[in-house]
Enzyme design. Structure first.
Site, PDB file in Angstrom:
ATOM      1  N   CYS A  56     -19.405  57.615  27.246  1.00  0.00           N
ATOM      2  CA  CYS A  56     -20.644  58.122  26.622  1.00  0.00           C
ATOM      3  C   CYS A  56     -21.488  57.011  26.010  1.00  0.00           C
ATOM      4  O   CYS A  56     -22.145  57.210  24.982  1.00  0.00           O
ATOM      5  CB  CYS A  56     -20.324  59.173  25.575  1.00  0.00           C
ATOM      6  SG  CYS A  56     -19.382  60.573  26.203  1.00  0.00           S
ATOM      7  N   GLY A  58     -16.243  53.638  31.179  1.00  0.00           N
ATOM      8  CA  GLY A  58     -15.718  54.936  30.790  1.00  0.00           C
ATOM      9  C   GLY A  58     -16.590  56.104  31.210  1.00  0.00           C
ATOM     10  O   GLY A  58     -17.725  55.947  31.687  1.00  0.00           O
ATOM     11  N   HIS A  59     -16.060  57.313  31.001  1.00  0.00           N
ATOM     12  CA  HIS A  59     -16.702  58.544  31.464  1.00  0.00           C
ATOM     13  C   HIS A  59     -18.068  58.777  30.829  1.00  0.00           C
ATOM     14  O   HIS A  59     -18.293  58.476  29.652  1.00  0.00           O
ATOM     15  CB  HIS A  59     -15.799  59.744  31.172  1.00  0.00           C
ATOM     16  CG  HIS A  59     -15.681  60.079  29.723  1.00  0.00           C
ATOM     17  ND1 HIS A  59     -16.512  60.959  29.079  1.00  0.00           N
ATOM     18  CD2 HIS A  59     -14.823  59.640  28.769  1.00  0.00           C
ATOM     19  CE1 HIS A  59     -16.178  61.067  27.815  1.00  0.00           C
ATOM     20  NE2 HIS A  59     -15.152  60.274  27.586  1.00  0.00           N
ATOM     21  N   ASP A  60     -18.981  59.280  31.626  1.00  0.00           N
ATOM     22  CA  ASP A  60     -20.316  59.710  31.184  1.00  0.00           C
ATOM     23  C   ASP A  60     -21.183  58.568  30.653  1.00  0.00           C
ATOM     24  O   ASP A  60     -22.240  58.813  30.065  1.00  0.00           O
ATOM     25  CB  ASP A  60     -20.215  60.815  30.121  1.00  0.00           C
ATOM     26  CG  ASP A  60     -19.617  62.088  30.670  1.00  0.00           C
ATOM     27  OD1 ASP A  60     -20.322  62.799  31.394  1.00  0.00           O
ATOM     28  OD2 ASP A  60     -18.438  62.371  30.388  1.00  0.00           O
ATOM     29  N   THR A  61     -20.766  57.346  30.871  1.00  0.00           N
ATOM     30  CA  THR A  61     -21.596  56.207  30.469  1.00  0.00           C
ATOM     31  C   THR A  61     -22.743  56.055  31.454  1.00  0.00           C
ATOM     32  O   THR A  61     -22.584  56.271  32.660  1.00  0.00           O
ATOM     33  CB  THR A  61     -20.733  54.932  30.394  1.00  0.00           C
ATOM     34  OG1 THR A  61     -19.996  54.963  29.169  1.00  0.00           O
ATOM     35  CG2 THR A  61     -21.566  53.666  30.444  1.00  0.00           C
TER      36      THR A  61
END
Length: 309
Positions: A237, A217-220
């Protein structure tokens, strides 16, 4: 996400057609989500529950839907819909660019890198040396890939974050303006999906190996030399520190940290942050030895009931 140049608070307010509190020449350097903000960044907040967190964050410009006391050394942008206006900024500073060729002329591809047929390389992508990109891989705009990276067929790097605000007429998407960054010596299996950050980077650390059908997922941020087995789903995240092993069909909630050298056994639901250097199993997650003891004790329940009878 940093802007190409410094803007004034007045310029940003004019772009959004909103009021502001603070010096009209207050410098605005970029925009980011709350967990990655730095001085000079804009952060948005649209719920009283999170006002204090945003106002006390490292961000020095807060896009907010209520006039409140402005902390010293900061500035406010007053908006009737901060979510909408954050999207306005993303579209202005990181507009979508359509493509009409399979490999963009603005892409930078290192010496010795091989790109198999039917792959798509977007605008301003950077790929290092001696990489192997198999067929039908899609690499969206602004993705950065290091040296000696292998990406197998059907994988997609840089799709939008799964991030929505519920409205009376449906769901409003938070537009993604971040990137995916793949460091050196990473291996990515077939049919994986790695979403770009909303404003920052989704990062896969050096030497990490990812099996087939994994979602990130995003920003991980995934550390160095991790092993991630097939059908694992990692939310947005998440921080996964170095040398973590995630076995098959692991799933995580968002915003957690998995400590260095932790081992997460198959089909575990990582519902909270866990320390490094230990093995974990089950949903909700527990140390594997304790969880296996509990399961062994459950098997004894019929025998115990028979004795009680």
């Amino acid at each position: 996400m940093k802007f190409p140049k410094t803007h004034s608070l007045q310029e940003i307010a004019n772009l959004l057609n909103c009021e502001f509190i603070g010096d009209q020449n207050f410098p605005v350097l970029g925009m980011n989500e709350i967990h990655v903000v730095e001085p000079g960044d804009i952060v948005f907040v649209d719920h009283p529950k999170y006002y204090d967190k945003a106002l006390q964050s490292a961000a020095t410009i807060v896009l907010i839907n209520k006039k409140v006391d402005c902390p010293e050394g900061k500035a406010l942008l007053i908006s009737d819909d901060p979510f909408r206006d954050f999207n306005t900024l993303t579209k202005h500073f990181k507009p979508f660019q359509f493509a009409n060729v399979a490999i963009s002329a603005s892409a930078e591809i290192g010496e010795g890198t091989v790109i198999q047929p039917n792959s798509f390389i977007g605008n301003h992508v950077k790929i290092g040396k001696n990489c192997l990109i198999h067929s039908n891989v899609s690499i969206y705009d602004h993705t950065v890939i290091g040296d000696n990276v292998i990406i197998h067929a059907g994988t997609i790097l840089g799709a939008d974050a799964f991030y929505y605000k519920k409205r009376p007429d449906g769901f409003d998407q938070l537009i993604s303006g971040g990137r995916v960054v793949i460091e050196d010596n990473v291996g990515i299996g077939a049919l994986c999906t790695i979403d770009k950050g909303v404003t920052g980077d989704t990062t896969i650390g050096e030497g990490t190996k990812i099996d087939n059908q994994v979602h990130v997922g995003h920003d991980t941020v995934i550390g160095k030399k991790c092993l991630i087995a097939s059908q694992t789903g990692i939310a947005g995240c998440v921080i996964i520190e170095d040398e973590v092993t995630l076995w098959g069909q692991v799933g995580t909630t968002s915003g957690i940290t998995i400590g260095a050298k932790a081992v997460i056994m198959g089909q575990t639901g990582v519902t909270k942050s866990v320390e490094g250097g230990k093995s974990y199993f089950g949903t909700p997650i527990e140390e594997s030895r304790e969880k296996l003891k509990q399961l062994a004790n459950i098997k004894k329940i019929p025998e115990i009931l028979n004795k009680l009878k």
